[in-house]
Design an enzyme around this catalytic site. Structure first.
Site, mmCIF file in Angstrom:
data_model
loop_
_atom_site.group_PDB
_atom_site.id
_atom_site.type_symbol
_atom_site.label_atom_id
_atom_site.label_comp_id
_atom_site.label_asym_id
_atom_site.label_seq_id
_atom_site.Cartn_x
_atom_site.Cartn_y
_atom_site.Cartn_z
ATOM 1 N N ASP A 1 0.845 -1.196 0.000
ATOM 2 C CA ASP A 1 0.000 0.000 0.000
ATOM 3 C C ASP A 1 0.881 1.247 0.000
ATOM 4 O O ASP A 1 1.921 1.279 0.650
ATOM 5 C CB ASP A 1 -0.926 0.014 1.227
ATOM 6 N N THR B 1 -3.096 6.293 -10.742
ATOM 7 C CA THR B 1 -3.144 5.024 -9.997
ATOM 8 C C THR B 1 -4.000 3.974 -10.704
ATOM 9 O O THR B 1 -3.580 2.826 -10.865
ATOM 10 C CB THR B 1 -3.666 5.273 -8.570
ATOM 11 N N THR C 1 -15.475 -2.488 -10.441
ATOM 12 C CA THR C 1 -16.699 -1.929 -9.868
ATOM 13 C C THR C 1 -17.859 -1.959 -10.860
ATOM 14 O O THR C 1 -17.641 -1.875 -12.080
ATOM 15 C CB THR C 1 -16.423 -0.469 -9.441
ATOM 16 N N ASP C 2 -19.085 -2.006 -10.321
ATOM 17 C CA ASP C 2 -20.266 -1.939 -11.204
ATOM 18 C C ASP C 2 -20.382 -0.574 -11.878
ATOM 19 O O ASP C 2 -21.095 -0.426 -12.878
ATOM 20 C CB ASP C 2 -21.548 -2.266 -10.411
ATOM 21 N N GLU C 3 -19.668 0.437 -11.353
ATOM 22 C CA GLU C 3 -19.804 1.794 -11.908
ATOM 23 C C GLU C 3 -19.293 1.888 -13.342
ATOM 24 O O GLU C 3 -19.626 2.840 -14.048
ATOM 25 C CB GLU C 3 -19.080 2.821 -11.027
ATOM 26 N N TYR D 1 -13.777 8.793 -11.969
ATOM 27 C CA TYR D 1 -13.421 7.566 -11.240
ATOM 28 C C TYR D 1 -13.769 6.338 -12.067
ATOM 29 O O TYR D 1 -12.926 5.472 -12.317
ATOM 30 C CB TYR D 1 -14.145 7.518 -9.885
ATOM 31 N N SER E 1 -11.714 5.823 -15.147
ATOM 32 C CA SER E 1 -10.355 5.312 -14.898
ATOM 33 C C SER E 1 -10.400 3.819 -14.554
ATOM 34 O O SER E 1 -9.509 3.060 -14.942
ATOM 35 C CB SER E 1 -9.668 6.117 -13.787
ATOM 36 N N LYS E 2 -11.435 3.372 -13.850
ATOM 37 C CA LYS E 2 -11.563 1.939 -13.549
ATOM 38 C C LYS E 2 -11.845 1.154 -14.835
ATOM 39 O O LYS E 2 -11.300 0.063 -15.039
ATOM 40 C CB LYS E 2 -12.682 1.701 -12.533
ATOM 41 N N PRO F 1 -25.316 15.052 4.996
ATOM 42 C CA PRO F 1 -25.608 15.730 3.724
ATOM 43 C C PRO F 1 -26.119 14.759 2.654
ATOM 44 O O PRO F 1 -25.369 13.932 2.127
ATOM 45 C CB PRO F 1 -24.233 16.289 3.323
HETATM 46 P P1 NAD Z 1 -9.992 2.552 -0.393
HETATM 47 O O1 NAD Z 1 -9.905 3.923 -0.943
HETATM 48 O O2 NAD Z 1 -10.528 2.341 0.976
HETATM 49 O O3 NAD Z 1 -8.567 1.858 -0.440
HETATM 50 C C1 NAD Z 1 -7.685 2.013 -1.520
HETATM 51 C C2 NAD Z 1 -6.291 1.689 -1.021
HETATM 52 O O4 NAD Z 1 -5.382 1.790 -2.144
HETATM 53 C C3 NAD Z 1 -5.784 2.657 0.048
HETATM 54 O O5 NAD Z 1 -5.239 1.931 1.141
HETATM 55 C C4 NAD Z 1 -4.702 3.465 -0.665
HETATM 56 O O6 NAD Z 1 -3.650 3.892 0.197
HETATM 57 C C5 NAD Z 1 -4.209 2.467 -1.707
HETATM 58 N N1 NAD Z 1 -3.587 3.125 -2.867
HETATM 59 C C6 NAD Z 1 -4.063 4.177 -3.562
HETATM 60 N N2 NAD Z 1 -3.196 4.518 -4.542
HETATM 61 C C7 NAD Z 1 -2.154 3.641 -4.469
HETATM 62 C C8 NAD Z 1 -0.966 3.461 -5.206
HETATM 63 N N3 NAD Z 1 -0.652 4.274 -6.231
HETATM 64 N N4 NAD Z 1 -0.134 2.465 -4.864
HETATM 65 C C9 NAD Z 1 -0.422 1.628 -3.821
HETATM 66 N N5 NAD Z 1 -1.521 1.773 -3.069
HETATM 67 C C10 NAD Z 1 -2.394 2.753 -3.387
HETATM 68 O O7 NAD Z 1 -10.844 1.727 -1.470
HETATM 69 P P2 NAD Z 1 -11.792 0.462 -1.269
HETATM 70 O O8 NAD Z 1 -13.169 0.942 -1.044
HETATM 71 O O9 NAD Z 1 -11.160 -0.476 -0.326
HETATM 72 O O10 NAD Z 1 -11.744 -0.146 -2.743
HETATM 73 C C11 NAD Z 1 -10.771 -1.121 -3.103
HETATM 74 C C12 NAD Z 1 -10.995 -1.527 -4.540
HETATM 75 O O11 NAD Z 1 -12.312 -2.052 -4.698
HETATM 76 C C13 NAD Z 1 -10.874 -0.370 -5.535
HETATM 77 O O12 NAD Z 1 -10.207 -0.848 -6.680
HETATM 78 C C14 NAD Z 1 -12.320 -0.014 -5.859
HETATM 79 O O13 NAD Z 1 -12.418 0.509 -7.156
HETATM 80 C C15 NAD Z 1 -12.990 -1.362 -5.744
HETATM 81 N N6 NAD Z 1 -14.418 -1.351 -5.360
HETATM 82 C C16 NAD Z 1 -14.835 -0.686 -4.242
HETATM 83 C C17 NAD Z 1 -16.177 -0.749 -3.866
HETATM 84 C C18 NAD Z 1 -16.687 -0.044 -2.632
HETATM 85 O O14 NAD Z 1 -17.908 -0.015 -2.409
HETATM 86 N N7 NAD Z 1 -15.836 0.515 -1.778
HETATM 87 C C19 NAD Z 1 -17.081 -1.487 -4.638
HETATM 88 C C20 NAD Z 1 -16.610 -2.134 -5.794
HETATM 89 C C21 NAD Z 1 -15.282 -2.074 -6.130
HETATM 90 O O1 DAU Z 2 -20.736 0.905 -6.829
HETATM 91 C C1 DAU Z 2 -19.445 0.650 -6.366
HETATM 92 C C2 DAU Z 2 -18.784 1.941 -5.952
HETATM 93 O O2 DAU Z 2 -19.397 2.326 -4.722
HETATM 94 C C3 DAU Z 2 -17.277 1.835 -5.787
HETATM 95 O O3 DAU Z 2 -16.706 1.553 -7.044
HETATM 96 C C4 DAU Z 2 -16.697 3.134 -5.229
HETATM 97 O O4 DAU Z 2 -15.310 2.985 -4.981
HETATM 98 C C5 DAU Z 2 -17.408 3.459 -3.930
HETATM 99 O O5 DAU Z 2 -16.939 4.680 -3.412
HETATM 100 C C6 DAU Z 2 -18.912 3.523 -4.151
HETATM 101 O O6 DAU Z 2 -19.262 4.645 -4.992
HETATM 102 P P1 DAU Z 2 -20.569 5.545 -4.710
HETATM 103 O O7 DAU Z 2 -20.372 6.858 -5.343
HETATM 104 O O8 DAU Z 2 -21.807 4.795 -5.017
HETATM 105 O O9 DAU Z 2 -20.455 5.638 -3.088
HETATM 106 P P2 DAU Z 2 -20.652 6.863 -2.067
HETATM 107 O O10 DAU Z 2 -20.635 6.271 -0.707
HETATM 108 O O11 DAU Z 2 -19.740 7.993 -2.363
HETATM 109 O O12 DAU Z 2 -22.144 7.334 -2.407
HETATM 110 C C7 DAU Z 2 -23.234 6.437 -2.292
HETATM 111 C C8 DAU Z 2 -24.492 7.205 -2.665
HETATM 112 O O13 DAU Z 2 -24.743 8.187 -1.640
HETATM 113 C C9 DAU Z 2 -24.388 7.968 -3.964
HETATM 114 O O14 DAU Z 2 -25.633 7.925 -4.621
HETATM 115 C C10 DAU Z 2 -24.065 9.384 -3.537
HETATM 116 C C11 DAU Z 2 -24.766 9.514 -2.189
HETATM 117 N N1 DAU Z 2 -24.115 10.407 -1.209
HETATM 118 C C12 DAU Z 2 -22.796 10.230 -0.951
HETATM 119 C C13 DAU Z 2 -22.130 11.045 -0.073
HETATM 120 C C14 DAU Z 2 -20.651 10.873 0.190
HETATM 121 C C15 DAU Z 2 -24.856 11.393 -0.554
HETATM 122 O O15 DAU Z 2 -26.076 11.546 -0.764
HETATM 123 N N2 DAU Z 2 -24.192 12.219 0.307
HETATM 124 C C16 DAU Z 2 -22.867 12.098 0.582
HETATM 125 O O16 DAU Z 2 -22.326 12.906 1.379
#
Ligand code: NAD
Ligand code: DAU
Length: 344
Positions: free
Chosen positions: A35, A104, A129-131, A157, A160-161, A212
């Site tokens: 990391d 990244t 991700t589903d996004e 975002y 880039s994914k 919010p």
């Molecule tokens: P996160 O932001 O909590 O963690 C990302 C980690 O990657 C961090 O620890 C950060 O320090 C590290 N990182 C960032 N840039 C880096 C680099 N250049 N080199 C090495 N390490 C680096 O994210 P997360 O929510 O744990 O998501 C992890 C993965 O899962 C991501 O690829 C995200 O796209 C995917 N994903 C997340 C969700 C979700 O709901 N959180 C859903 C679907 C997919």
């Molecule tokens: O679908 C998978 C994705 O889910 C991952 O790929 C991303 O890494 C992860 O961050 C997440 O993305 P979202 O944009 O869906 O998650 P977030 O928690 O930022 O927002 C969830 C929903 O809530 C979205 O519709 C935006 C809304 N939201 C979010 C924030 C931060 C609010 O209404 N208020 C807020 O302050």
């Protein structure tokens, strides 16, 4: 010999939960947890595991964009499998500035693929991700994302994914690299960074602040408990067919308003005093929904956790880990919060 696995982004939310799951289950693995420790990475997420499993887990601070460093780590630890979580992961930050996301999520992925190609790998799993599929209509609930849905990313975002995913696909077709790709819906659970909806709302309420809610609060996400996602990734790594994509979801579509109601109820708070509608996220995807039929029919995977119980477990975790999130919600975080929610 134990399986030698490089886990990138292992100090983040899902990466650290993945390492925790494997070690907790007693899997025969040697994990190199890599990391960069960006604002989202936190060594505290792994500290107890590093102490408990010194022979099965090492931590390396490194940037996936640094090819030389990645090659050294690969050689030193004789890496044979990769689970690639590392990413810039927050949509709102990608709207503020996309540079780190391209670096990244695209360049970093290309570096990992090239090192894997050069030094050899048995399995490379891209956590996506589903996004990448874009958005779905809210008035046609029968339509969900399948693995055949075209990629139509709408935020920097997700773009880039999607670019990273396309590179992974190309290394399979062009070089025969043994790759797997997973695309999951929204996760929730312990160690979730408090800039994302659920941990932000839970911790704001604990601080006596408002939450919010963007736009009309009617955007829909499919919520999956993080442990189920990690279990799905392990299933794909063990049983998935090379070159394939697997959609992972919770079959649990909820509006942001509903999520907010559930959190308020569990925390004994009232809507009018606690919720503030704020300006919508630009380009805000309306609805995500996953068809996880391929995971079930081909690999026998289904989520095990029910939302009603797992959201309570999650809230309880934030109640019992105040020092974890209070430490994060200071310094740089406060500047980000101000910029994001007041525009100043
Ligand atoms: P996160 O932001 O909590 O963690 C990302 C980690 O990657 C961090 O620890 C950060 O320090 C590290 N990182 C960032 N840039 C880096 C680099 N250049 N080199 C090495 N390490 C680096 O994210 P997360 O929510 O744990 O998501 C992890 C993965 O899962 C991501 O690829 C995200 O796209 C995917 N994903 C997340 C969700 C979700 O709901 N959180 C859903 C679907 C997919
Ligand atoms: O679908 C998978 C994705 O889910 C991952 O790929 C991303 O890494 C992860 O961050 C997440 O993305 P979202 O944009 O869906 O998650 P977030 O928690 O930022 O927002 C969830 C929903 O809530 C979205 O519709 C935006 C809304 N939201 C979010 C924030 C931060 C609010 O209404 N208020 C807020 O302050």
């Amino acid at each position: 010999m134990s399986r030698r696995i490089l886990v990138t982004g292992a100090a983040g939310f899902i990466g650290s939960n993945f390492v925790r799951l494997l070690l907790g289950r007693g899997e025969d693995v040697f994990i190199v947890a890599l990391d960069k420790l960006t604002y989202a990475g936190n060594l505290a997420n792994l500290q107890d595991l590093l102490e408990k499993y010194p022979k099965k887990l090492v931590f390396v601070k490194a940037d996936i964009c640094d090819a030389k460093q990645i090659e050294e780590i690969w050689r030193q630890h004789q890496i044979r499998e990769v689970v690639h979580f590392a990413a810039e992961s927050h949509v709102d930050r990608s709207i503020m500035g996309s540079g780190p996301f391209i670096q990244t999520n695209v360049v970093g992925t290309q570096v990992l693929l090239d090192v894997a190609k050069g030094l050899g790998v048995d399995k490379y799993l891209q956590v996506s991700t589903d996004e990448v599929y874009g958005t779905l209509p809210e008035d046609q609930p029968e339509i969900k994302f399948t693995e055949e849905t075209p990629l139509q990313p709408n935020s920097p975002y997700s773009a880039s994914k999607a670019a990273g995913d396309c590179l992974v696909r190309s290394y399979f077709h062009t070089f025969g690299l043994p790759v797997l790709t997973t695309r999951c819906s929204n996760n929730y659970g312990p160690y979730h960074f408090p800039e994302k909806l659920i941990p932000l709302f839970v911790t704001n309420l604990m601080e006596g602040k408002k939450v919010p809610l963007y736009g009309d609060g009617m955007n829909v996400r499919d919520w999956l408990y993080v442990e189920d996602h990690c279990d799905a990734i392990w299933t794909v790594l063990n049983k998935g067919r090379m070159g394939e994509v697997y959609n992972i979801g919770g079959n649990n579509e909820l509006t942001n308003r509903r999520i907010t109601e559930v959190v308020l109820l569990q925390m004994g708070k009232n809507w009018d005093e606690s919720v503030q509608y704020v300006k919508d996220r630009p380009g805000h995807d309306r609805r995500y929904a996953i068809d996880a039929g391929k995971m079930k029919n081909e690999l026998g995977w289904e989520p095990k956790h029910r939302f009603e119980q797992a959201i309570q477990t999650t809230i309880d975790w934030y109640r019992t880990h105040e020092s974890w999130w209070r430490g994060i919600k200071s310094g740089e975080y406060l500047k980000y919060y101000q910029q994001q929610y007041t525009g100043r």
